[in-house]
Scaffold this motif. Structure first.
Motif, PDB file in Angstrom:
ATOM      1  N   UNK A 225       0.817  -1.218   0.000  1.00 32.67           N
ATOM      2  CA  UNK A 225       0.000   0.000   0.000  1.00 32.67           C
ATOM      3  C   UNK A 225       0.847   1.262   0.000  1.00 32.67           C
ATOM      4  N   UNK A 226       1.921   1.274   0.768  1.00 30.39           N
ATOM      5  CA  UNK A 226       2.770   2.471   0.855  1.00 30.39           C
ATOM      6  C   UNK A 226       3.395   2.794  -0.497  1.00 30.39           C
ATOM      7  N   UNK A 227       3.875   1.752  -1.189  1.00 25.44           N
ATOM      8  CA  UNK A 227       4.491   1.958  -2.504  1.00 25.44           C
ATOM      9  C   UNK A 227       3.445   2.436  -3.502  1.00 25.44           C
ATOM     10  N   UNK A 228       2.278   1.802  -3.489  1.00 26.78           N
ATOM     11  CA  UNK A 228       1.207   2.167  -4.428  1.00 26.78           C
ATOM     12  C   UNK A 228       0.792   3.620  -4.230  1.00 26.78           C
ATOM     13  N   UNK A 229       0.609   4.033  -2.967  1.00 20.24           N
ATOM     14  CA  UNK A 229       0.187   5.403  -2.677  1.00 20.24           C
ATOM     15  C   UNK A 229       1.267   6.399  -3.085  1.00 20.24           C
ATOM     16  N   UNK A 230       2.529   6.067  -2.816  1.00 14.05           N
ATOM     17  CA  UNK A 230       3.640   6.964  -3.162  1.00 14.05           C
ATOM     18  C   UNK A 230       3.732   7.190  -4.656  1.00 14.05           C
ATOM     19  N   UNK A 231       3.645   6.102  -5.414  1.00 12.23           N
ATOM     20  CA  UNK A 231       3.713   6.216  -6.875  1.00 12.23           C
ATOM     21  C   UNK A 231       2.488   6.945  -7.415  1.00 12.23           C
ATOM     22  N   UNK A 232       1.307   6.590  -6.888  1.00  9.61           N
ATOM     23  CA  UNK A 232       0.061   7.190  -7.361  1.00  9.61           C
ATOM     24  C   UNK A 232       0.010   8.689  -7.073  1.00  9.61           C
ATOM     25  N   UNK A 233       0.699   9.131  -6.023  1.00  8.37           N
ATOM     26  CA  UNK A 233       0.690  10.557  -5.683  1.00  8.37           C
ATOM     27  C   UNK A 233       1.812  11.316  -6.382  1.00  8.37           C
ATOM     28  N   UNK A 234       2.994  10.704  -6.481  1.00  6.74           N
ATOM     29  CA  UNK A 234       4.163  11.397  -7.029  1.00  6.74           C
ATOM     30  C   UNK A 234       4.112  11.568  -8.537  1.00  6.74           C
ATOM     31  N   UNK A 235       3.771  10.499  -9.252  1.00  9.59           N
ATOM     32  CA  UNK A 235       3.793  10.548 -10.713  1.00  9.59           C
ATOM     33  C   UNK A 235       2.847  11.604 -11.289  1.00  9.59           C
ATOM     34  N   UNK A 236       1.586  11.684 -10.851  1.00  5.40           N
ATOM     35  CA  UNK A 236       0.704  12.733 -11.374  1.00  5.40           C
ATOM     36  C   UNK A 236       1.203  14.148 -11.064  1.00  5.40           C
ATOM     37  N   UNK A 237       1.827  14.343  -9.898  1.00  5.48           N
ATOM     38  CA  UNK A 237       2.357  15.662  -9.543  1.00  5.48           C
ATOM     39  C   UNK A 237       3.478  16.070 -10.499  1.00  5.48           C
ATOM     40  N   UNK A 238       4.363  15.122 -10.794  1.00  7.63           N
ATOM     41  CA  UNK A 238       5.460  15.403 -11.725  1.00  7.63           C
ATOM     42  C   UNK A 238       4.909  15.684 -13.120  1.00  7.63           C
ATOM     43  N   UNK A 239       3.940  14.872 -13.543  1.00  3.68           N
ATOM     44  CA  UNK A 239       3.341  15.083 -14.861  1.00  3.68           C
ATOM     45  C   UNK A 239       2.650  16.446 -14.944  1.00  3.68           C
ATOM     46  N   UNK A 240       1.962  16.842 -13.872  1.00  3.45           N
ATOM     47  CA  UNK A 240       1.307  18.155 -13.849  1.00  3.45           C
ATOM     48  C   UNK A 240       2.346  19.271 -13.944  1.00  3.45           C
ATOM     49  N   UNK A 241       3.462  19.132 -13.224  1.00  8.67           N
ATOM     50  CA  UNK A 241       4.531  20.122 -13.281  1.00  8.67           C
ATOM     51  C   UNK A 241       5.102  20.221 -14.688  1.00  8.67           C
ATOM     52  N   UNK A 242       5.299  19.088 -15.329  1.00  8.06           N
ATOM     53  CA  UNK A 242       5.839  19.073 -16.693  1.00  8.06           C
ATOM     54  C   UNK A 242       4.875  19.753 -17.660  1.00  8.06           C
ATOM     55  N   UNK A 243       3.580  19.494 -17.518  1.00  4.99           N
ATOM     56  CA  UNK A 243       2.581  20.136 -18.380  1.00  4.99           C
ATOM     57  C   UNK A 243       2.605  21.646 -18.189  1.00  4.99           C
ATOM     58  N   UNK A 244       2.690  22.097 -16.929  1.00 10.35           N
ATOM     59  CA  UNK A 244       2.742  23.544 -16.636  1.00 10.35           C
ATOM     60  C   UNK A 244       3.970  24.179 -17.275  1.00 10.35           C
ATOM     61  N   UNK A 245       5.125  23.509 -17.172  1.00 13.86           N
ATOM     62  CA  UNK A 245       6.349  24.035 -17.773  1.00 13.86           C
ATOM     63  C   UNK A 245       6.250  24.111 -19.292  1.00 13.86           C
ATOM     64  N   UNK A 246       5.659  23.081 -19.883  1.00 12.74           N
ATOM     65  CA  UNK A 246       5.502  23.073 -21.346  1.00 12.74           C
ATOM     66  C   UNK A 246       4.589  24.210 -21.807  1.00 12.74           C
ATOM     67  N   UNK A 247       3.475  24.389 -21.120  1.00 11.00           N
ATOM     68  CA  UNK A 247       2.541  25.466 -21.466  1.00 11.00           C
ATOM     69  C   UNK A 247       3.198  26.830 -21.230  1.00 11.00           C
ATOM     70  N   UNK A 248       3.970  26.938 -20.167  1.00 12.83           N
ATOM     71  CA  UNK A 248       4.668  28.186 -19.848  1.00 12.83           C
ATOM     72  C   UNK A 248       5.619  28.579 -20.981  1.00 12.83           C
ATOM     73  N   UNK A 249       6.394  27.615 -21.457  1.00 11.45           N
ATOM     74  CA  UNK A 249       7.344  27.902 -22.530  1.00 11.45           C
ATOM     75  C   UNK A 249       6.642  28.256 -23.833  1.00 11.45           C
ATOM     76  N   UNK A 250       5.575  27.521 -24.142  1.00  6.59           N
ATOM     77  CA  UNK A 250       4.859  27.748 -25.397  1.00  6.59           C
ATOM     78  C   UNK A 250       4.147  29.103 -25.389  1.00  6.59           C
TER      79      UNK A 250
END
Length: 269
Positions: A225-250
């Motif tokens: 459960x700890x691993x699943x929750x960590x991955x499920x929380x971290x990966x979307x946050x990183x992806x959201x940050x990457x999307x924000x950076x991409x939109x910012x540059x464009x």
């Protein structure tokens, strides 16, 4: 280009380069498993001195290969667009990348929502799983998919049926041959049934016939459960940050700059 834009650009390049390599590796392994399972399993066995893949059903290996090919191809393509878009400062590629990554993020939220819903609807989930068993090893259109999926689950989690082997008694097409459980419910040694009569006469010593797959999967999730929750929380946050950076540059730094001014010979505009 300012310091913030430079950092955003190189962060996108690094992030997508890592996932580009990971996606390519997953795609390569998936194709290798699909095309020549034996050579891959022999190589893994020599590296870690284990024959775990050799003990795994061929159907399970096939499912793993399909998953690796699909996931690897998607990761490879999306990260390639992101890397090229950031490295060459292409607004078009980066826009497509941001849209695709947004769709992936949305899909992840949908999957999490469905998983939470299934968690709340315990009885309904079990009833749904039981309804699929009637297609196991039949001639129905979706029988092959259902059969492969159940064989993979039962082999991986060492279980049988949803609650127990009794779930298969409702599948008359399966029991007509005198079998009580599929071979995937039986204990195997070196890829061969420990007891050849296990499908006809399962016992606690030659099978997992009393262990339900639903409970086995739930227990496996709770253990990690700890691993699943960590991955499920971290990966979307990183992806959201990457999307924000991409939109910012464009939107703010890579827009073409044009000056629409016409100066007359006299100096008047």
């Amino acid at each position: 280009m300012g310091c913030v834009s430079q950092c955003a650009k190189y962060f996108l390049c690094l992030f997508n380069f890592i996932f580009f390599i990971a996606g390519g590796a997953a795609l390569t392994v998936g194709i290798w498993l699909f095309a020549d399972r034996s050579s891959f399993t022999n190589l893994i066995g020599k590296l870690d001195q284990s024959d775990i893949l050799n003990k795994t059903d061929a159907d399970v290996i096939k499912v793993i290969a399909y998953i690796l090919i699909i996931a690897g191809a998607l990761t490879f393509i999306v990260s390639f667009l992101g890397y090229c878009g950031a490295m060459f400062e292409s607004r078009c590629l980066l826009c497509v990348y941001a849209i695709l990554l947004s769709l992936v993020l949305l899909l992840e939220f949908v999957v999490c929502g469905l998983a939470y819903g299934f968690r709340e609807a315990d009885k309904g989930t079990q009833d749904f799983l039981k309804s699929t068993i009637k297609y196991y090893a039949t001639t129905a259109d979706k029988a092959e998919t259902v059969t492969v999926a159940w064989d993979g689950i039962m082999t991986e989690f060492h279980c049988c049926g949803v609650e127990s082997y009794r779930d298969f008694s409702e599948n008359t097409n399966f029991t007509v041959n005198g079998k009580m459980v599929p071979e995937a419910c039986c204990i195997k040694e070196n890829g061969v049934l420990k007891d050849p009569i296990c499908p006809i006469s399962p016992t606690a010593s030659n099978s997992y016939y009393e262990t339900g797959c639903y409970k086995a999967i739930v227990n496996a999730i709770k253990e990690n459960e700890a691993i699943v929750i960590s991955v499920a929380a971290t990966l979307p946050l990183i992806e959201f940050l990457v999307i924000v950076l991409a939109v910012y540059l464009v939107c703010f730094h890579w827009r073409p700059q044009h000056v629409y001014r016409c100066v007359e010979p006299s100096g008047k505009e």
